[in-house]
Enzyme design. Sequence first.
Site, PDB file in Angstrom:
ATOM      1  CB  SER A   5      -0.890  -0.471   1.237  1.00 56.78           C
ATOM      2  OG  SER A   5      -0.427   0.104   2.664  1.00 56.78           O
ATOM      3  CB  CYS A   6       0.533   4.142  -1.811  1.00 56.57           C
ATOM      4  SG  CYS A   6       0.731   3.619  -3.268  1.00 56.57           S
ATOM      5  CB  THR A   7       3.182   5.201   3.271  1.00 58.49           C
ATOM      6  OG1 THR A   7       2.875   3.482   3.388  1.00 58.49           O
ATOM      7  CG2 THR A   7       3.127   5.564   4.647  1.00 58.49           C
TER       8      THR A   7
END
Length: 133
Positions: A8-10
């Site tokens: 997941s992008c952060t």
Amino acid sequence: MEKRVKGSCTTILVGKKASIDGSTIISRNDDGHEALDPERFVVVNPAEQPRHYQSVISQVKIDLPDDPLRYTSIPNSILTNGIWPAAGINSENVAMSATETITTNSRVLGADPYVMGGIGEEDLVTLVLPYIH
């Protein structure tokens, strides 16, 4: 057999009151795809901001205001699936990130369901950052 876990992008945003020198800082990873997409850093000047926007994925069409701000973004280098500007900071020192894998969070989808033909993650920075103060 190898089990693949979708990442997941952060994004980490540091506001001007939280940095030593008053800078606004944005840091982001993009790990939610099968292969990492190369990104680039761009400055979008008001004259370069589209006035008529069409999403590549959903095909949604939106007319945009005539008075955009200058902003930075980190779009994909390969534009097959659209610009995906992901994150940036505008000339009013407003920072945003917009591609945080919304479709994998059932609580978010309950409040804001994904709609085919609507505005997607790939569109948000282009549609919001040039106009927010």
